[in-house]
Design an enzyme around this catalytic site. Structure first.
Site, short mmCIF file in Angstrom:
data_model
loop_
_atom_site.label_atom_id
_atom_site.label_comp_id
_atom_site.label_asym_id
_atom_site.label_seq_id
_atom_site.Cartn_x
_atom_site.Cartn_y
_atom_site.Cartn_z
N SER A 96 -30.80 28.33 15.59
CA SER A 96 -29.69 27.59 16.20
C SER A 96 -28.44 28.45 16.32
O SER A 96 -28.25 29.41 15.58
CB SER A 96 -29.34 26.36 15.35
OG SER A 96 -30.45 25.52 15.22
N1 SAH Z 1 -33.89 26.44 10.81
C1 SAH Z 1 -34.43 27.46 11.67
C2 SAH Z 1 -34.49 26.98 13.11
C3 SAH Z 1 -35.88 26.90 13.52
S1 SAH Z 1 -36.24 26.05 15.02
C4 SAH Z 1 -33.66 28.76 11.55
O1 SAH Z 1 -32.65 28.81 10.85
O2 SAH Z 1 -34.10 29.74 12.14
C5 SAH Z 1 -37.19 24.70 14.39
C6 SAH Z 1 -38.42 25.06 13.61
O3 SAH Z 1 -39.05 23.84 13.23
C7 SAH Z 1 -39.45 25.85 14.37
O4 SAH Z 1 -39.72 27.05 13.70
C8 SAH Z 1 -40.67 24.93 14.41
O5 SAH Z 1 -41.91 25.62 14.33
C9 SAH Z 1 -40.43 24.07 13.17
N2 SAH Z 1 -41.11 22.77 13.16
C10 SAH Z 1 -41.34 21.93 14.19
N3 SAH Z 1 -41.99 20.83 13.78
C11 SAH Z 1 -42.17 20.97 12.43
C12 SAH Z 1 -42.78 20.17 11.42
N4 SAH Z 1 -43.37 19.00 11.70
N5 SAH Z 1 -42.77 20.61 10.14
C13 SAH Z 1 -42.20 21.81 9.82
N6 SAH Z 1 -41.62 22.62 10.74
C14 SAH Z 1 -41.60 22.21 12.02
#
Ligand code: SAH
Length: 245
Positions: A96
């Site tokens: 993000s």
């Molecule tokens: N917090 C992260 C942002 C990642 S984007 C950072 O600081 O980089 C959102 C992430 O959520 C993605 O990597 C995606 O694979 C994950 N995601 C999506 N659905 C999910 C679920 N049901 N359980 C765990 N992770 C999930």
């Protein structure tokens, strides 16, 4: 062994030592926080968080200054590490925009005693920001390659208290519940009931709710006794919350 052979093996040993040394230098350069990066980060905090968005939470500002965001971003995108936008981290996912990370962290109201669960470890960056505030951070990532990446990056950057698990965050992490705060970084169609159940009395969830690939609402969920209150905070765009079946 003839003197000639000894000389050749000595040269080989020195050669290998030099190569190893070069390798070490290369890998430590990768994991390094340089003065240039520190300055870029300082600019990010001042120009984006404070001046552009009027962000004022001092503990979170300190955390945002401390975490080397560039170390969580794949090399080909590293030039954009401190830009005011989300950055691709592979597997169709993004880290993000810095302000969103700061804002969600502030809304979660984390202090040194808080036990925090993050859903969507991605690059590991948000978990590192949370880890600047408390030693009790747990994060779940559904894409196994990203779970591995996040774990590796967190360790390399020195955040060795963060627990990373590969799995579907829809069910939370029962073993370590209840949590004071849950930060969800993927857009869910609804608030997962297990997350509400794993929240402490007085605890908070911050979660983007809405359809994938459209604008969603960032929602604050508060648990007060048996009552669960929700409040819309602002429109956001997150990658979709996916499921493991
Ligand atoms: N917090 C992260 C942002 C990642 S984007 C950072 O600081 O980089 C959102 C992430 O959520 C993605 O990597 C995606 O694979 C994950 N995601 C999506 N659905 C999910 C679920 N049901 N359980 C765990 N992770 C999930």
């Amino acid at each position: 062994m003839s003197p000639e052979n000894i000389r050749i093996s000595a040269i080989t040993v020195v050669f290998i030592m030099v190569l190893t040394q070069l390798g070490l230098i290369a890998s430590s350069a990768l994991a390094e926080d340089t003065e240039q990066m520190r300055q870029a980060r300082e600019r990010m905090v001042r120009e984006q968080l404070i001046e552009r968005y009027g962000f004022r939470d001092n503990a979170v500002l300190k955390a945002m200054r401390a975490v080397p965001r560039h170390l969580f971003i794949p090399e080909r995108e590293r030039h954009a590490a401190y830009a005011d936008r989300p950055v691709p981290i592979g597997y169709g996912q993004t880290i993000s925009q810095p302000f969103i990370v700061a804002y969600m962290t502030a809304i979660a109201k984390v202090d040194q005693d808080s036990r925090v669960l993050e859903i969507g470890a991605g690059s590991g960056y948000q978990a590192a920001v949370l880890a600047e505030l408390t030693e009790h951070v747990y994060t779940i990532e559904i894409v196994s390659e990203l779970a591995k990446w996040a774990e590796e990056r967190l360790l390399r950057a020195g955040y060795d208290t963060v627990r990373v698990k590969q799995g579907d965050g829809y069910y939370g992490w029962e073993e370590f519940a209840p949590f004071d705060a849950i930060v969800v970084t993927a857009a869910a169609p609804h608030i997962p009931p297990s997350l509400v159940q794993q929240l402490k009395e007085g605890g908070r969830i911050v979660i983007p709710v809405g359809s994938p690939f459209r604008t969603q609402q960032l929602v604050l969920v508060e648990r007060k006794g048996d009552e669960v209150r929700t409040r819309n905070l602002m429109p956001v765009r997150f990658v979709p919350f996916t499921r493991e079946f």
